[in-house]
Design a protein around this motif. Structure first.
Motif, PDB file in Angstrom:
ATOM      1  N   ASP A   5       0.590  -1.238   0.080  1.00 46.77           N
ATOM      2  CA  ASP A   5       0.110   0.016   0.080  1.00 46.77           C
ATOM      3  C   ASP A   5       1.022   1.191  -0.359  1.00 46.77           C
ATOM      4  OD1 ASP A   5      -1.722   1.843   0.544  1.00 46.77           O
ATOM      5  OD2 ASP A   5      -3.001   1.606   2.761  1.00 46.77           O
ATOM      6  N   ILE A   6       0.798   2.073  -0.931  1.00 42.58           N
ATOM      7  CA  ILE A   6       1.571   3.156  -0.813  1.00 42.58           C
ATOM      8  C   ILE A   6       0.883   4.821  -1.310  1.00 42.58           C
ATOM      9  CG2 ILE A   6       3.357   4.562  -2.637  1.00 42.58           C
ATOM     10  CD1 ILE A   6       3.825   1.786  -1.662  1.00 42.58           C
ATOM     11  N   ALA A  31       1.705   1.859 -10.000  1.00 42.89           N
ATOM     12  CA  ALA A  31       0.965   0.899 -10.106  1.00 42.89           C
ATOM     13  C   ALA A  31       0.979  -0.458 -11.578  1.00 42.89           C
ATOM     14  CB  ALA A  31      -0.737   1.308 -10.540  1.00 42.89           C
ATOM     15  N   ARG A  32       1.485  -0.306 -11.619  1.00 45.89           N
ATOM     16  CA  ARG A  32       1.602  -1.568 -12.678  1.00 45.89           C
ATOM     17  C   ARG A  32       2.899  -2.622 -12.063  1.00 45.89           C
ATOM     18  NH1 ARG A  32       2.295   3.713 -15.898  1.00 45.89           N
ATOM     19  NH2 ARG A  32       4.341   3.421 -15.918  1.00 45.89           N
ATOM     20  N   VAL A  37      -1.373   1.848  -5.217  1.00 45.12           N
ATOM     21  CA  VAL A  37      -0.993   2.691  -5.059  1.00 45.12           C
ATOM     22  C   VAL A  37      -2.190   3.727  -4.281  1.00 45.12           C
ATOM     23  CG1 VAL A  37      -0.287   4.746  -5.704  1.00 45.12           C
ATOM     24  CG2 VAL A  37       0.352   2.236  -6.358  1.00 45.12           C
ATOM     25  N   GLU A  38      -2.359   5.294  -3.660  1.00 47.63           N
ATOM     26  CA  GLU A  38      -3.444   6.669  -3.887  1.00 47.63           C
ATOM     27  C   GLU A  38      -2.204   8.275  -4.051  1.00 47.63           C
ATOM     28  OE1 GLU A  38      -6.278   8.018  -0.968  1.00 47.63           O
ATOM     29  OE2 GLU A  38      -5.116   6.599   0.471  1.00 47.63           O
ATOM     30  N   ILE A  64      -7.041   8.435  -6.636  1.00 50.57           N
ATOM     31  CA  ILE A  64      -6.904   9.914  -6.579  1.00 50.57           C
ATOM     32  C   ILE A  64      -7.590  10.588  -4.992  1.00 50.57           C
ATOM     33  CG2 ILE A  64      -6.747  12.826  -7.310  1.00 50.57           C
ATOM     34  CD1 ILE A  64      -6.441  11.235 -10.245  1.00 50.57           C
ATOM     35  N   THR A  65      -7.514  10.919  -4.331  1.00 52.27           N
ATOM     36  CA  THR A  65      -7.978  11.761  -3.309  1.00 52.27           C
ATOM     37  C   THR A  65      -7.660  13.451  -2.845  1.00 52.27           C
ATOM     38  OG1 THR A  65      -7.901   9.444  -2.066  1.00 52.27           O
ATOM     39  CG2 THR A  65      -8.899  11.495  -0.938  1.00 52.27           C
ATOM     40  N   ARG A  66      -8.812  14.094  -2.865  1.00 53.00           N
ATOM     41  CA  ARG A  66      -8.442  15.806  -3.039  1.00 53.00           C
ATOM     42  C   ARG A  66      -9.179  15.728  -1.863  1.00 53.00           C
ATOM     43  NH1 ARG A  66     -10.377  13.875  -7.052  1.00 53.00           N
ATOM     44  NH2 ARG A  66      -9.286  13.832  -9.050  1.00 53.00           N
TER      45      ARG A  66
END
Length: 395
Positions: A5-6, A31-32, A37-38, A64-66
């Motif tokens: 978990d990155i 991710a690849r 990944v977040e 993606i988290t904002r």
């Protein structure tokens, strides 16, 4: 065995459709390789001074988290400081609400965001890699006057930044100049390396196959980037005035926007069509415009904290000879070592002389352009350098 978990945190990440964002590119590589990944960023888009467009939270193979941040209109203002503080608090709340990651890769600046990440990582025992993109508060000393007083007043912020540098398990920076500063702060802790911002040459080379041809027989100069206090386009305008009436016309193409744009448009009004403001362009159009030019200019004011910045990576990728007033010894040395441009004093006459020399000597101009591209291939190609960075991040 579960995937690592990155968590990538970047206050100023570009929007997801940007073709030249360090953090989206790195997230994609990780991710690849099989990581979960977040990418966490602000809800407020600093470069455009507006809230980010509503987008899906899943982008290809990463999320993606904002995190909410109040808007501000000026880069140097109390409103911006307040906004950053609120974002730092909101980030802490968000981190406490998610599962504990294996690794945090956090950009700095802003200091508030990096401090929140460092505090969380320390409390949870999470490995923290700090990615130093700029030196704060050193970057603000240029704007605040007088300089000697601003240096003293900003000492507490400098000490705060140093504490964050020391709190990280490892630090990456975007230049050797910044790495020296971070090593100084970390002392015997070590763990500092450099990965230039760079450019993905494979993507860059896809654009501009049919370059613009609206400059005619004139020599085309290019400037890309922010129209702000660290840059000295009026110096280039004055050099163009000195070049008026020479054997070959010169046209300066300015790509970008910023807080000084209106002032500089007024300043260049007497130069007429010799200075063309294109505003902020999409990445493909920017690349095409850049590759249509003959020379790039890098007019950075004395005392600026910038080192190896995005624009010089793009200039190198485009294979352009560079006329530069930047004081940063690292970049000056690169231009000299590769024979990729001309270092000038911050003087309009020196800049005019350098432009005239390159205008009158196409063999030299093309040679410097080839060496500039060689610099990009050896130092700035993200397809190689970011893969190495991903090696360092994965546990």
């Amino acid at each position: 065995m579960r995937n690592p978990d990155i968590l990538i945190i970047s206050h100023f990440a570009e929007e997801r459709d940007s073709a030249n964002c360090r953090f989206h590119e790195l997230a994609g590589i990780l991710a690849r390789r099989g990581a979960d990944v977040e990418l966490v960023t602000s809800s407020f888009l600093h470069t455009h001074k507006r809230d980010r467009d509503a987008q899906d939270s899943q982008v290809a193979d990463y999320r993606i988290t904002r995190v909410t941040e109040p808007a501000y209109s000026s880069n140097v203002s109390f409103a911006r400081l307040r906004s950053h503080r609120i974002l730092g608090r909101n980030l802490m709340d968000y981190l406490d609400s998610r599962a504990v990651p294996d690794v945090i890769f956090c950009a700095m600046p802003s200091t508030d965001v990096a401090e929140a990440a460092a505090r969380y990582a320390g409390d949870k025992g999470v490995r923290l890699i700090l990615d130093v993109q700029d030196l704060w508060p050193e970057a603000f000393e240029l704007v605040l006057k007088p300089r000697w007083l601003s240096h003293q007043l900003l000492t507490p912020l400098r000490r705060r930044a140093e504490r964050i540098y020391r709190a990280a398990d490892e630090c990456v920076t975007v230049s050797e100049t910044y790495s020296r500063r971070v090593r100084e702060a970390r002392g015997s802790t070590g763990g500092v390396s450099t990965t230039y911002l760079g450019t993905n040459l494979g993507e860059f080379d896809q654009f501009g196959a049919e370059p613009f041809d609206d400059t005619g027989d004139a020599l085309a100069l290019a400037y890309i980037g922010t129209l702000g206090h660290s840059y000295d386009l009026p110096l280039v305008f004055e050099a163009l005035r000195e070049l008026k009436g020479r054997d070959r016309d010169v046209i300066l193409h300015i790509i970008g926007s910023g807080p000084l744009e209106s002032r500089w448009r007024d300043d260049a009004r007497d130069l007429g069509d010799s200075v063309r403001f294109h505003g902020r362009l999409g990445y493909p159009e920017m690349v095409a415009r850049l590759r249509s030019c003959d020379i790039a200019v890098n007019p950075i004011v004395p005392g600026a904290a910038q080192s190896i910045i995005n624009k010089v990576c793009d200039y190198a990728a485009a294979g352009l000879a560079v006329v530069s007033t930047q004081e940063c010894e690292e970049y000056r040395q690169l231009l000299d070592d590769y024979g990729a441009g001309i270092n000038c004093r911050p003087s309009s006459s020196d800049v005019a002389t350098a432009i005239a020399e390159l205008a009158s000597d196409p063999v030299l101009r093309r040679s410097m352009g080839r060496e500039s591209r060689r610099m990009a291939e050896e130092l700035f190609n993200r397809a190689e350098t970011y893969e190495c960075l991903a090696d360092r991040i994965l546990p």
